[in-house]
Design a protein around this motif. Sequence first.
Motif: not given
Length: 870
Positions: A67-77
């Motif tokens: 969830a942490g990795v996906v969250a970072f990827a989402g906000f980076a997007l």
Amino acid sequence: MPRLDIGKWIDSGITWLRENLDWLFDFIAKVVDGMYEGVHDVLSAPEPLLFAGILAVIAWWLRGLVAGVVAFAGFALIDSIQQWDEAMETLSLVLVAGFITIVMAVPLGIWAARSRTVSTMLRPVLDFMQTMPAFVYLIPGIFFFGVGVVPGAIATVVFAMPPSVRMTELGIRQVDEELVEAAEAFGTSPRRTLVRVQLPLALPTIMAGVNQAIMLALSMVVISGMVGGGGLGSSVFEAISSVDVALGFEGGLAVVILAMYLDRMTGALGERVSPLGRRAIAKRNAAASGLKVLQWRPATSLATVGVVVLALVAGGMNVFGEDEKGPQVTADVGKGRSLNIGYINWDEGVASTYLWKEVLEQRGFKPKVQSYEVGALYTGMAAGDIDVQTNSWLPVTHESYWKNYRDKLDDLGSWYGPTSLEVAVPSYVKGVKTLEDLKGKGGTFKGKIIGIEPGAGEMKLMKDKVLPGYGLDKEYKLVSGSTAGMLSQLERSYAKQEPVAVTLWSPHWAYSKYDLTKLKDTKGAFGSGDRLHMLARKGFAQKEPQVAEWMKGFKLDEKQLTTLEQAIQDAGKGNQQQGVRAWLEKNPGMIDKIAPVAGAEAKGKQAGAAPRIGYFPWDEDIATTYLWKNVLERRGYKPSIKQYDVGSMFTGMAAGQIDVEFDGWLPVAQKQYWDKYKHNLVDIGAWYDKTSLELAVPSYVKDVKSLADLKGKGDRFKGKIVGIEPGTGQMKLLKDNVLPAYGLDGEYEVTSAGSPAMLAELERAYKKREPIIAVLWTPHWAYSKYELTKLADPKKAFGENNEIRSLGHKSFPKKYPEFYGWLKEWHMTEKELAGLEASIQDAGKGKVEEGVQKWMDAHPGIVDKMAPVK
């Protein structure tokens, strides 16, 4: 059945509330806006990827590594599609609205759970709140709070509250009655039963309600973009009104990422804070298989450390990082003052608004531009939330809005005209030259005329006058949508050579792109034509007289306007400012023509020279240094200013590292420095006389009128005299002459933290009415702010009075002869200096230049007086 005018009753009620409870709505607006600004400042301060890291750590703590990795990827997007600022605005509004919703909803739910009567009364109210179309809440929100963040937040609270109230009530009612009875049997009070039994067991249900409230808040926040709520709502609204697929998808994608993050995190938080939830997590972890690292979640303390470290790094980057390069400023008239410009998303409105944005930025203002629906634009201006708009079509198209709000608006004049409104068809449509020719041809055009925004004045004219006037109202349906939607349909039909009738106006770039026929209005139903007017809120001309004067003189001809529109079209979506700048490059001198700056053309003989000016952190030196900085910049110089202590100032000036300074206290206070370095310095002359150095005490300190009265009273003042910078001549005089002369050197210690510290200590002691001795001098604004007693110096230990003189390096007269000549003739009166210092104090910390500009505005001609150019 007779018609019930429920709408009119509601309208009358809203009007009554607005007229009688305006003070309450203003208070609510200030509170909500303050909360939003505070949250937004925190969320928007860090670098995007660092803040994304903080959110990722929170997700890791709540839901695990994936969830942490996906969250970072989402906000980076979100950052990569350039929607970060808008996303943070939306997140700020969701958090504020969500907080207010929960604070109000949970107590209501508890009350309803404990009282059948309250529950029965609340149910229809919640039904009404939950089923009323969301857009409707924006209407009273605009009337009560104007446009912007506040109406969006209030409407969001109303819309999002019902599920949280219902779920709270449901959760408490579902608690096993036997547990409640058992608690009561042991003598537990109702309050402790609620806190210790019912709420913990109902917490999963309550948190589900909180989750739903936040999700509904997010959906409503996007809708509030229509009334200037900003954020992703504005991106989506702009995309809809301009049929911009790319912007719409990007804004929508950012909304989806935010929604998923908030949904997952609030759900996981519900498990974390609930005892039942924590047990469920423990069971899942025990039964989980696979990689342990994917199941591991950091402890709360470790997650907190991670968040704090990232936050400190983000803060450090903001403190030590370089500021982004701002817009070009050709004449700093605005001094950073902000202006709110609203516009309708029509081509001439976009073109003229972004042109003025560029003009105002080059004149030192910070304009904020925001698109609105027509009704919201006029309502916001009338409420004072929007300063100005450039695209009012008068006297015909926007007649109804002008009649409603004319008492709250100022007409700054027309800048283009005459215009015309019309219906147009492609030239390949034969036999249709006038509006009358449309009659009987409804089948050819599929019974539709493609319109623009439903609130536009042209649409109202079409419905009320044009279609009935030509007998077309039964045969044709006027399709409302947006300007961009109309143009998109025109392009599609034109490409297929299909018949289409659209509402258009002149001037418009569509006539140069397509071969169109303007249908003649033989009956004059559209009226005689409009002119494009600048409108401002009431009082704007008094607040910004220079800008109002520029706008009153603003004119564009048809060629200028159409080429400006075309330049923006050529720049592409989202590049309006680049289009304006490209147009300005082809129209040199346009900025100076639109916004002339008086005296800007009068450059000094040494324009471009860069004198180095030093100053002490003393009020009169700060005031005069920034005053001369402003004057020199207007004369084309490029001065640099830097603060020093007294010793460093004289040393650097003697070495030629500093060209000039304006605060030489001679012949007494700075005598030792002058005597030491005078061979390398030049005395330019006095600009202020009759100064004095002294010690002062508050007037409530009795029986202390002179320096001699201080002897034997050291205990009363804690043996302390609050001084200023240690290198100043006054501090040296105090230690070497004054204290020994009065026998005070063994009884008192002189602190030396600096002038600001001395003034802060004086203010603190004065508020508490504590005895204090402060090192002061005349002139100083402290004597007007506090009632102070200047201690008499009968032994003349401070020496004779000083003059304030301009001093420079010995090369200064030859290096800067024009500036040297100005300084030799420069003088200030006590009233002028006191007024300048007071203006800087009133402007507040960090706003010295704004205070100086305000004083200069109140003294017209001061530049020519201080720095005359022949």
